[in-house]
Design a protein around this motif. Structure first.
Motif, PDB file in Angstrom:
ATOM      1  N   ASP A   1      33.115  50.588  39.711  1.00 58.14           N
ATOM      2  CA  ASP A   1      32.205  50.772  40.847  1.00 58.14           C
ATOM      3  C   ASP A   1      33.013  50.761  42.144  1.00 58.14           C
ATOM      4  N   VAL A   2      32.842  51.772  42.968  1.00 59.27           N
ATOM      5  CA  VAL A   2      33.695  51.945  44.143  1.00 59.27           C
ATOM      6  C   VAL A   2      33.578  50.772  45.111  1.00 59.27           C
ATOM      7  N   ALA A   3      32.347  50.347  45.403  1.00 60.68           N
ATOM      8  CA  ALA A   3      32.160  49.238  46.342  1.00 60.68           C
ATOM      9  C   ALA A   3      32.773  47.953  45.792  1.00 60.68           C
ATOM     10  N   LEU A   4      32.615  47.704  44.500  1.00 59.45           N
ATOM     11  CA  LEU A   4      33.174  46.502  43.885  1.00 59.45           C
ATOM     12  C   LEU A   4      34.693  46.532  43.917  1.00 59.45           C
ATOM     13  N   VAL A   5      35.291  47.669  43.609  1.00 58.40           N
ATOM     14  CA  VAL A   5      36.751  47.786  43.631  1.00 58.40           C
ATOM     15  C   VAL A   5      37.288  47.480  45.021  1.00 58.40           C
ATOM     16  N   LYS A   6      36.643  48.016  46.050  1.00 58.36           N
ATOM     17  CA  LYS A   6      37.094  47.757  47.412  1.00 58.36           C
ATOM     18  C   LYS A   6      36.969  46.279  47.760  1.00 58.36           C
TER      19      LYS A   6
ATOM     20  N   ALA B   1      37.287  25.871  38.940  1.00 60.10           N
ATOM     21  CA  ALA B   1      37.753  26.653  40.080  1.00 60.10           C
ATOM     22  C   ALA B   1      36.678  27.664  40.446  1.00 60.10           C
ATOM     23  N   TYR B   2      36.846  28.286  41.611  1.00 58.38           N
ATOM     24  CA  TYR B   2      35.933  29.332  42.061  1.00 58.38           C
ATOM     25  C   TYR B   2      36.484  30.690  41.634  1.00 58.38           C
ATOM     26  N   TYR B   3      35.590  31.533  41.124  1.00 57.22           N
ATOM     27  CA  TYR B   3      35.972  32.861  40.656  1.00 57.22           C
ATOM     28  C   TYR B   3      34.997  33.903  41.183  1.00 57.22           C
ATOM     29  N   LEU B   4      35.517  35.097  41.416  1.00 62.58           N
ATOM     30  CA  LEU B   4      34.671  36.273  41.533  1.00 62.58           C
ATOM     31  C   LEU B   4      34.550  36.842  40.127  1.00 62.58           C
ATOM     32  N   VAL B   5      33.323  37.007  39.636  1.00 60.84           N
ATOM     33  CA  VAL B   5      33.069  37.473  38.275  1.00 60.84           C
ATOM     34  C   VAL B   5      32.255  38.761  38.346  1.00 60.84           C
ATOM     35  N   TRP B   6      32.601  39.739  37.487  1.00 60.23           N
ATOM     36  CA  TRP B   6      31.835  40.989  37.468  1.00 60.23           C
ATOM     37  C   TRP B   6      31.782  41.535  36.039  1.00 60.23           C
ATOM     38  N   PRO B   7      30.716  42.255  35.694  1.00 56.89           N
ATOM     39  CA  PRO B   7      30.601  42.833  34.350  1.00 56.89           C
ATOM     40  C   PRO B   7      31.660  43.908  34.124  1.00 56.89           C
ATOM     41  N   LYS B   8      32.148  43.988  32.894  1.00 59.13           N
ATOM     42  CA  LYS B   8      33.173  44.990  32.583  1.00 59.13           C
ATOM     43  C   LYS B   8      32.673  46.407  32.836  1.00 59.13           C
ATOM     44  N   ASN B   9      31.374  46.620  32.653  1.00 56.45           N
ATOM     45  CA  ASN B   9      30.858  47.978  32.851  1.00 56.45           C
ATOM     46  C   ASN B   9      30.737  48.360  34.320  1.00 56.45           C
TER      47      ASN B   9
ATOM     48  N   ILE C   1      30.015  34.993  42.695  1.00 55.13           N
ATOM     49  CA  ILE C   1      31.014  33.949  42.914  1.00 55.13           C
ATOM     50  C   ILE C   1      30.532  32.724  42.158  1.00 55.13           C
ATOM     51  N   HIS C   2      31.381  32.261  41.258  1.00 54.51           N
ATOM     52  CA  HIS C   2      30.991  31.260  40.267  1.00 54.51           C
ATOM     53  C   HIS C   2      32.004  30.123  40.277  1.00 54.51           C
ATOM     54  N   PHE C   3      31.526  28.896  40.021  1.00 53.36           N
ATOM     55  CA  PHE C   3      32.429  27.758  39.865  1.00 53.36           C
ATOM     56  C   PHE C   3      32.432  27.324  38.405  1.00 53.36           C
ATOM     57  N   GLY C   4      33.629  27.044  37.898  1.00 54.62           N
ATOM     58  CA  GLY C   4      33.755  26.574  36.524  1.00 54.62           C
ATOM     59  C   GLY C   4      34.945  27.213  35.870  1.00 54.62           C
ATOM     60  N   LYS C   5      34.701  27.927  34.768  1.00 52.38           N
ATOM     61  CA  LYS C   5      35.745  28.649  34.062  1.00 52.38           C
ATOM     62  C   LYS C   5      35.444  30.143  34.134  1.00 52.38           C
ATOM     63  N   ASP C   6      36.449  30.958  33.795  1.00 48.27           N
ATOM     64  CA  ASP C   6      36.273  32.410  33.908  1.00 48.27           C
ATOM     65  C   ASP C   6      35.859  33.023  32.579  1.00 48.27           C
ATOM     66  N   GLY C   7      35.062  32.309  31.789  1.00 41.08           N
ATOM     67  CA  GLY C   7      34.755  32.769  30.450  1.00 41.08           C
ATOM     68  C   GLY C   7      33.381  33.372  30.248  1.00 41.08           C
ATOM     69  N   TRP C   8      32.778  33.979  31.266  1.00 43.04           N
ATOM     70  CA  TRP C   8      31.488  34.631  31.061  1.00 43.04           C
ATOM     71  C   TRP C   8      31.654  35.780  30.074  1.00 43.04           C
ATOM     72  N   PRO C   9      30.687  35.994  29.159  1.00 42.88           N
ATOM     73  CA  PRO C   9      30.794  37.096  28.194  1.00 42.88           C
ATOM     74  C   PRO C   9      30.821  38.466  28.878  1.00 42.88           C
ATOM     75  N   ASP C  10      31.681  39.322  28.381  1.00 48.67           N
ATOM     76  CA  ASP C  10      31.748  40.732  28.817  1.00 48.67           C
ATOM     77  C   ASP C  10      31.986  40.861  30.321  1.00 48.67           C
ATOM     78  N   THR C  11      32.797  39.981  30.874  1.00 52.73           N
ATOM     79  CA  THR C  11      33.111  40.048  32.309  1.00 52.73           C
ATOM     80  C   THR C  11      34.611  39.944  32.528  1.00 52.73           C
ATOM     81  N   ASP C  12      35.040  40.345  33.710  1.00 50.50           N
ATOM     82  CA  ASP C  12      36.382  40.072  34.214  1.00 50.50           C
ATOM     83  C   ASP C  12      36.237  39.161  35.418  1.00 50.50           C
ATOM     84  N   ALA C  13      37.326  38.530  35.822  1.00 51.31           N
ATOM     85  CA  ALA C  13      37.242  37.547  36.901  1.00 51.31           C
ATOM     86  C   ALA C  13      38.497  37.558  37.760  1.00 51.31           C
ATOM     87  N   LEU C  14      38.323  37.178  39.008  1.00 49.86           N
ATOM     88  CA  LEU C  14      39.417  36.985  39.954  1.00 49.86           C
ATOM     89  C   LEU C  14      39.390  35.531  40.409  1.00 49.86           C
ATOM     90  N   HIS C  15      40.482  34.805  40.183  1.00 48.44           N
ATOM     91  CA  HIS C  15      40.570  33.409  40.617  1.00 48.44           C
ATOM     92  C   HIS C  15      40.650  33.363  42.141  1.00 48.44           C
TER      93      HIS C  15
END
Length: 302
Positions: free
Chosen positions: A280-285, A268-276, A148-162
């Motif tokens: 992952d089942v736990a992450l998807v849930k 803003a606050y984002y949930l950020v995770w690596p594209k790879n 969980i990150h504050f700022g922008k959703d632009g981490w390299p090679d990641t996806d994010a949920l606002h």
């Protein structure tokens, strides 16, 4: 993975190298590993032979790791930590999976944790492990599945949920401002202003939102909102604090608005995770559940 066995040394030899690097001697490593010094020496010699490189150089009467071996030991330490952590997780929850989540201390404790009992009720098979981080990091060097990150959703090679935009309130204790009449937002510049390390431009942005262009705002610096909140409660100055963190204190009269009302600021606050990790089942849930929480501000415990 299709690596030659030469590049996959026995874990005992790797543990010996890591311990010698960390503790500074084969004797100390042997004590920690419950081995004899000669056994540790044999493991290190075997590792040198397998890798076909020298790991040690003479320094006077003692041996020391080469600079390359020290870098190698650092990588081995991280790998051993990951293996140990994964083994622990498998022991604790062998069937349901786990999620290693980095959180911001204040947001995590005040926004996320009060909601987690619902996730635990819906998904008892998933274990969530929480660790705090207050700055960005590289997922390749930290053993986290998401953050969980504050700022922008632009981490390299990641996806994010606002998750949530941020609005801040300029607050102070009632006693601090009792004899300091404030006629305009600019009057705050004559008072002690407290800054948070992770929002270096917050005061400048806040003044701009009040119609005041200010180039530089001096004041005291704090590393976490929990600390700056306590400083404000004890009358050390005026702080810009997210509204969700000070609602209870304002309602109880322990803090008051120094000027203005809740002011939206960039970020803003984002949930950020690596594209790879996206499958992952736990992450998807977790992210599917968390997406149902982002518009439910009325559910925030008071």
């Amino acid at each position: 993975m299709n690596l030659s066995r030469r590049f996959l040394p026995p874990i005992g030899a790797l543990q010996a190298l890591e311990a010698v690097d960390r503790l500074g001697s084969a004797t100390a490593a042997a004590n920690e590993l419950s081995l004899t010094q000669s056994a540790v020496s044999r493991q290190l010699q075997s590792l040198e032979a397998q890798l076909c490189v020298d790991l040690f150089v003479k320094q006077g009467r003692r041996l020391a790791l080469t600079s390359e071996a020290k870098d190698y030991a650092k990588d081995i330490r991280e790998a051993l930590n990951i293996i140990g952590k994964s083994s622990l997780q498998m022991t604790i929850n062998p069937a349901g999976g786990s999620l290693d989540l980095a959180i911001l201390p204040s947001f995590g404790m005040r926004w996320l944790v009060p909601r987690l009992p619902e996730f635990a009720r819906l998904h008892p098979e998933v274990t969530i492990n929480l660790s705090t981080r207050i700055t960005e990091f590289n997922f390749n060097t930290e053993p986290f599945d998401a953050a969980i990150h504050f700022g922008k959703d632009g981490w390299p090679d990641t996806d994010a949920l606002h998750l949530k935009d941020e609005s801040v309130i300029a607050v102070c204790s009632p006693s601090f401002i009792a004899e300091k009449p404030i006629q305009s937002a600019r009057d705050l510049l004559n008072l002690p202003l407290m800054h948070i390390q992770t929002r270096p431009d917050a005061w400048r942005d806040w003044f701009a939102a009040q119609g005041q262009q200010v180039e530089q705002v001096s004041g005291m610096l704090y590393d976490q909102f929990s600390t700056i909140l306590q400083a404000a409660l004890h009358g050390l100055g005026i702080a810009l604090i997210p509204d969700y963190l000070v609602e209870q204190e304002i309602a109880a009269g322990r803090l008051i608005h120094a000027w203005g009302h809740a002011t939206p600021l960039p970020g803003a606050y984002y949930l950020v995770w690596p594209k790879n990790k996206e499958h992952d089942v736990a992450l998807v849930k977790f992210k599917d559940w968390l997406s149902t929480q982002v518009d439910h501000e009325d559910m925030l415990p008071r």
